[in-house]
Design a protein around this motif. Structure first.
Motif, mmCIF file in Angstrom:
data_model
loop_
_atom_site.group_PDB
_atom_site.id
_atom_site.type_symbol
_atom_site.label_atom_id
_atom_site.label_comp_id
_atom_site.label_asym_id
_atom_site.label_seq_id
_atom_site.Cartn_x
_atom_site.Cartn_y
_atom_site.Cartn_z
ATOM 1 N N ARG A 189 40.632 0.701 59.170
ATOM 2 C CA ARG A 189 41.364 1.843 58.620
ATOM 3 C C ARG A 189 42.845 1.786 58.985
ATOM 4 N N LEU A 194 48.824 3.322 52.612
ATOM 5 C CA LEU A 194 48.666 4.135 51.412
ATOM 6 C C LEU A 194 50.027 4.467 50.809
ATOM 7 N N HIS A 229 49.002 5.883 56.216
ATOM 8 C CA HIS A 229 47.888 5.086 56.728
ATOM 9 C C HIS A 229 46.570 5.830 56.545
ATOM 10 N N GLN A 230 45.517 5.056 56.504
ATOM 11 C CA GLN A 230 44.185 5.644 56.379
ATOM 12 C C GLN A 230 43.700 6.216 57.705
ATOM 13 N N GLY A 262 43.071 10.062 48.519
ATOM 14 C CA GLY A 262 41.916 9.275 48.140
ATOM 15 C C GLY A 262 41.018 9.966 47.138
ATOM 16 N N ASP A 337 37.531 13.576 51.424
ATOM 17 C CA ASP A 337 38.614 12.604 51.261
ATOM 18 C C ASP A 337 39.450 12.495 52.527
ATOM 19 N N ASP A 362 37.093 4.678 52.039
ATOM 20 C CA ASP A 362 38.410 4.960 51.459
ATOM 21 C C ASP A 362 38.967 6.310 51.889
ATOM 22 N N ARG A 364 40.600 9.196 54.468
ATOM 23 C CA ARG A 364 41.581 9.246 55.546
ATOM 24 C C ARG A 364 40.961 9.943 56.753
#
Length: 667
Positions: A189, A194, A229-230, A262, A337, A362, A364
């Motif tokens: 992750r 992103l 960032h995720q 996401g 999400d 996918d 966060r």
């Protein structure tokens, strides 16, 4: 007693049991491992009465079982002999964390009696115990050569080995699997960058104005890390604005078209809020609601954020009976999400593994907490490992994902409480003693409501000084009774945050039970407290109650309020709620305990105007830097420490260093 307690197959463990190093769980789990080898010719190399295992392998296996019972993920075989001290109490009958009655859907109760919790800090004395320790040179290699172990990264055979060797570290298989899984998920992750849309960047500038002068805005930096960032980790001490940052971050995400979170364009972002305990989840929801109001977002964004419902992690994951398995897994992941988890310092490695497994690849993830607070009761110190507490910097794989907030808004950084908290966190023993010595105990009597910022220190042998503090505590209790009798619900709830005694242990002269009993007796002698649900009694919920929507750790107060239609007043238990006070008839509540005083573990996530910290005498292994730091940082204005100098020095000088390989796997 130990000759009956220790089976013959693991007789080598008897000295460790007599010394208090090992207990019932470790001995009998190890005996099961040994028997599995003795009864299987393919593993023992002999017949059904195979030769068994070398003594040093049996000892190592028992230490590997012991490690997670005391908060460690693994055991360092090279250094364990010089760092381990026995827990207090009668070793053969002492309870292990896994066996504590009262396990709820949030895991074991953190308020365990000593010595059940002792091992969390029992690993840090430099003095070695005189025991038949194996030669540390090559010990791990010799364990690896046994049929019980496999090497780190080696595939499991037809029969899963219960132990895993990684260098000098020895793991139980399940904890090794959890650590590897958490490290792999966090690395994956962290490496996903992103692209935020224009609406998100515009919202960022609205809620986190870019400073044109002065130092960096770390709250904005944390929001940017979460946008780009995720994975984002927002760390910081109490009052540094973690919740404010999260609330404004959510407003930023809710202002985008959905793709930044996401969700995909055109679909509203689905956000999940969670915390380890019900109390922490409620605090998170309340704090975010307040921060959203302060941010004043557009009505649509405000409505979306107001609809968020913070849950316990166990509830979010769909804990099944017993709380060890969950409905949400990789095969049936959470639909969210964005997943925000607060108070991550209390999240164990196994629970973090289950959480990350249940989050969509996918989605966060935003982790929030204070890495210097007490770690989880169960194995691991995930937040500390992720932030890099031991090294002073995050591991390399997470360098761009971790932001630590530094500016304290709850109290001034140069205030007495702020300076004391900093000195404790940094381990400056002499500095802590100097700060405590700089003020006497008079303020404890003259300033009962904590309206003056101060730090006071009393030796337990100072009878006059301790009596003065007791009078302050009793005066607050009497005021609470009066407010409850008068039916002043809001004032009674507010008073719960005024003065609070925080204890390291439940039992003993400085324990919760002693303080609670004393206050109760004094109120009864004064005719103020007669029955279980007398007005003004503060009550803590000790088990989650989903029917009444109160949770383990929630605190309420008994108030006397009039019934509808002119019916006579009757006692109700008032709890704080997002939309105001909630009144529940006490007959509907079950698991409750009186809470004039509380343990420091239970105080996490709370704050009070004036905190009275009561510590036991050394050599209690529960005295740690994290314990004292957590207690002191519950105070908004005033702290009174009742402890000997030896106890203070022992606590500040003893950081909890849990054995783990997570930081190394993230480097």
């Amino acid at each position: 007693m130990t000759d009956r307690f220790v089976p013959p197959s693991v007789a080598v463990l008897e000295p460790f049991v007599r010394a208090g190093v090992l207990g019932m769980v470790e001995v009998h789990v190890t005996a099961t491992m040994v028997e599995s080898v003795r009864s299987d010719p393919s593993r023992s190399g002999g017949g059904s009465d195979g030769a068994g295992l070398p003594d040093e392998v049996v000892i190592a296996a028992a230490l590997a079982v012991r490690a997670p019972l005391h908060g460690h993920v693994c055991v360092d075989l090279r250094h364990v002999a010089g760092s381990l001290v026995p827990a207090e109490g009668d070793a053969p009958t002492r309870r292990a964390v896994a066996d504590v009655d009262g396990r709820d859907d949030e895991g074991p109760d953190p308020d365990l009696d000593l010595p059940a919790l002792a091992g969390d800090a029992a690993e840090m004395s430099p003095g070695a115990v005189e025991l038949p320790w194996p030669d540390p040179d090559g010990w791990a290699g010799r364990v690896l050569a046994s049929p019980l172990a496999r090497a780190d990264g080696a595939p499991a055979g037809d029969l899963v080995e219960p132990l895993v060797v990684d260098g000098d570290a020895l793991y139980l298989d399940r904890h090794w699997n959890d650590e590897v899984a958490v490290a792999a998920d966090l690395r994956a992750r962290a490496g996903v960058e992103l692209d935020a849309d224009a609406a998100a960047w515009a919202a960022l500038d609205r809620y986190f104005p870019d400073p044109r002068s002065g130092g960096p805005d770390l709250q904005r930096a944390a929001a940017v890390a979460a946008l780009e960032h995720q994975l984002a980790v927002i760390a910081g001490g109490p009052g540094t604005g973690k919740t404010r940052t999260v609330a404004r971050l959510l407003a930023v995400l809710a202002s985008s078209d959905g793709s930044v979170g996401g969700a995909g364009a055109g679909r509203p972002l689905e956000i999940a809020l969670a915390a380890p305990t019900g109390k922490a989840a409620a605090r998170l929801q309340e704090a975010i609601a307040a921060a959203v109001r302060e941010a004043d977002p557009p009505p649509e964004v405000a409505r979306r954020l107001a609809s968020l419902d913070a849950r316990t992690l166990h509830r979010l994951l769909g804990a099944r009976r017993g709380g060890s398995t969950f409905a949400r897994t990789a095969s049936d992941p959470l639909p969210a999400d964005v997943v925000v988890v607060d108070e991550v310092s209390m999240v164990s490695l196994p629970l973090m593994a289950r959480l990350l497994d249940a989050v969509r690849p996918d989605a966060r993830v935003v982790l929030v907490g204070d890495p210097h607070q007490l770690a989880s009761v169960e194995a691991g110190a995930v937040l500390g490992d992720v932030v890099g507490v031991q090294s002073g910097r995050p591991p390399a794989a997470l360098a761009a994902n971790v932001v630590t907030l530094e500016t304290v808004h709850r109290f001034a950084a140069d205030s007495p409480v702020g300076r004391l908290a900093s000195a404790i966190r940094e381990g400056h023993v002499d500095g802590v003693i100097a700060l405590l010595s700089g003020r006497g105990a008079d303020g404890a009597v003259d300033d009962p409501d904590g309206s003056v910022e101060r730090v006071s220190w009393l030796d337990p042998g100072d009878d006059a000084g301790v009596d003065g503090v007791r009078r302050v505590v009793l005066a607050h209790a009497a005021d609470l009774v009066d407010l409850g009798r008068a039916g002043r619900v809001d004032d009674a709830l507010a008073s719960l945050g005024s003065v609070k005694v925080l204890c390291a242990t439940r039992r003993g002269p400085a324990g919760v039970d002693t303080w609670n009993t004393w206050v109760e007796q004094q109120l009864r002698l004064g005719g103020r407290m007669r029955r279980r649900y007398s007005s003004g009694r503060p009550l803590m919920v000790t088990a989650n109650d989903y029917l009444n929507e109160v949770f383990n750790g929630d605190v309420g107060v008994v108030v006397r309020v009039g019934g509808a239609g002119g019916r006579p007043a009757r006692p109700q238990v008032a709890f704080d709620g997002v939309d105001g006070a909630r009144l529940i008839d006490p007959t509907r509540l079950d698991r409750l305990e009186t809470q004039w005083a509380m343990t420091i573990h239970k105080s996490q996530g709370s704050e009070f105007d004036h905190v009275v910290v009561a510590l036991p005498e050394p050599p209690s292994p529960i005295l740690t830097r994290e314990l004292l730091y957590t207690a002191v940082t519950r105070a908004k204005r005033a702290v009174t420490v009742i402890a000997s100098e030896a106890a203070v020095r022992a606590a500040v000088g003893r950081p909890v260093a849990r054995a783990s390989g997570l930081t190394a796997r993230l480097s």
